[in-house]
Enzyme design. Sequence first.
Site, PDB file in Angstrom:
ATOM      1  N   HIS A   1     -38.153  71.420-107.498  1.00 34.51           N
ATOM      2  CA  HIS A   1     -37.604  72.492-107.164  1.00 34.51           C
ATOM      3  C   HIS A   1     -35.911  72.491-106.739  1.00 34.51           C
ATOM      4  CE1 HIS A   1     -37.142  71.588-102.511  1.00 34.51           C
ATOM      5  NE2 HIS A   1     -38.035  70.883-102.739  1.00 34.51           N
TER       6      HIS A   1
ATOM      7  N   ASP B   1     -34.071  74.914-105.129  1.00 36.10           N
ATOM      8  CA  ASP B   1     -33.779  75.733-103.999  1.00 36.10           C
ATOM      9  C   ASP B   1     -33.701  74.848-102.818  1.00 36.10           C
ATOM     10  OD1 ASP B   1     -36.609  75.658-104.353  1.00 36.10           O
ATOM     11  OD2 ASP B   1     -37.009  77.180-102.701  1.00 36.10           O
TER      12      ASP B   1
ATOM     13  N   ASP C   1     -33.762  66.360-100.566  1.00 35.96           N
ATOM     14  CA  ASP C   1     -34.801  67.398-100.858  1.00 35.96           C
ATOM     15  C   ASP C   1     -34.383  68.417-101.792  1.00 35.96           C
ATOM     16  OD1 ASP C   1     -37.272  68.649-100.866  1.00 35.96           O
ATOM     17  OD2 ASP C   1     -37.003  69.199 -98.672  1.00 35.96           O
TER      18      ASP C   1
ATOM     19  N   GLU D   1     -39.750  77.018-103.749  1.00 33.04           N
ATOM     20  CA  GLU D   1     -40.545  76.150-103.097  1.00 33.04           C
ATOM     21  C   GLU D   1     -40.227  76.240-101.686  1.00 33.04           C
ATOM     22  OE1 GLU D   1     -42.260  72.332-101.320  1.00 33.04           O
ATOM     23  OE2 GLU D   1     -40.265  73.239-101.389  1.00 33.04           O
ATOM     24  N   GLU D   2     -39.018  76.316-101.291  1.00 31.53           N
ATOM     25  CA  GLU D   2     -38.803  76.523 -99.812  1.00 31.53           C
ATOM     26  C   GLU D   2     -39.176  77.884 -99.229  1.00 31.53           C
ATOM     27  OE1 GLU D   2     -38.302  73.657 -98.474  1.00 31.53           O
ATOM     28  OE2 GLU D   2     -37.211  72.245 -99.493  1.00 31.53           O
TER      29      GLU D   2
ATOM     30  N   HIS E   1     -33.997  68.814 -94.436  1.00 33.53           N
ATOM     31  CA  HIS E   1     -33.950  69.949 -93.619  1.00 33.53           C
ATOM     32  C   HIS E   1     -33.195  70.004 -92.301  1.00 33.53           C
ATOM     33  CE1 HIS E   1     -37.862  72.182 -95.454  1.00 33.53           C
ATOM     34  NE2 HIS E   1     -37.253  71.552 -96.414  1.00 33.53           N
TER      35      HIS E   1
END
Length: 383
Positions: free
Chosen positions: A74, A76, A107, A141-142, A356
């Site tokens: 992903h 995003d 990520d 995805e997030e 994150h």
Amino acid sequence: MNSTLRLTEALIARPSVTPDDAGCLPLIAERLTPLGFVCETLTFGPANAPVTNLWARRTGTAGAAGTTLVFAGHTDVVPTGPLERWSSDPFVPSHRDGLLYGRGAADMKTSLAAMVVAVEEFVAAHPQHAGSIAFLLTSDEEGPSVDGTVKVCEWLQQRGERLDCCIVGEPTSVHQLGDMIKNGRRGSLSGKLTVKGVQGHIAYPHLADNPIHKLAPALAELTAITWDAGNEHFPPTSWQVSNVHAGTGATNVIPGELVLDFNFRFSTESTPEQLQQRVHAVLDAHGLSYDLAWTLGGRPFLTRPGTLIEAISGAIQQVTGVCTELSTSGGTSDGRFIAQICPEVVEFGPVNASIHKIDEHVDVSSIEPLKDIYRLTLERLVS
């Protein structure tokens, strides 16, 4: 500066806060098209906020008979949080003490860059490779994950595409690159429970019906249940309450309803249907008046040791000297959708300690080895 690092920085510089791709997918498509990939941009979702996805495929000389290896991921990223707490602009790739900082560094923009460059090197060395190579990338995805990979997988299934192996570039390493591969994930099942009562004055409880009191015995029973014992691949299924809300805010009012959010992370020893039935049985046994809305976030999946795991674990050993560990721990990923149409799915990427978080980063010294692991896996599977 090496090609993988340059591409990683270029991706970080695009502020692709979910579900905005911010130009990441076109950048990747520009790198893949000259290699002979057929790139298809797929959009799903509402017209005012569509989600962008990319399916790209380079068919090998063996055609349909050859192995198809998919790189998935992903573009995003999660929101940055308070900008003033970052040591540098989260969308300006910055180097300090051997680390590359930026939102998405771990990520999972480093993984995406490593996959692309690995394919570039592999195709240059093996232009007539037998198997096929594909990319399945999303910008959803997030976030809700409803118009991204799951929709692409449905589209691929309808088109009759066959996938054999898939590597999802999630950051799975714990202490050093290569020490862990995710070869499966638990399922996720959420519920929103509304327990009904009768609102009233707290001094006149006989004229009201307190839903907090009514739920308490059932809640105690639910928290004490052993849902299953897990198995050799999965820990036992867990049930956790995430939110409880009741009351008007006044201290002298008995609330008329209580809303409780909960979630199962479940192993392959339980099915969503079994878990739902057991919860309803407890609530019904306590005589509650309630509504319960269920959301199945994903079923568990498991890839047992075989072709894909042998190839990637062997590549990790060759590049890093690390004997990797297989694990199904952690949250969900888009692997849960891909596993419905692909028999072998694993997740592998850089160290995940900063994902994150404020000042998300990746160790620069791990970027080229990550690319080399992806390239060696290609050589073992599709050359």
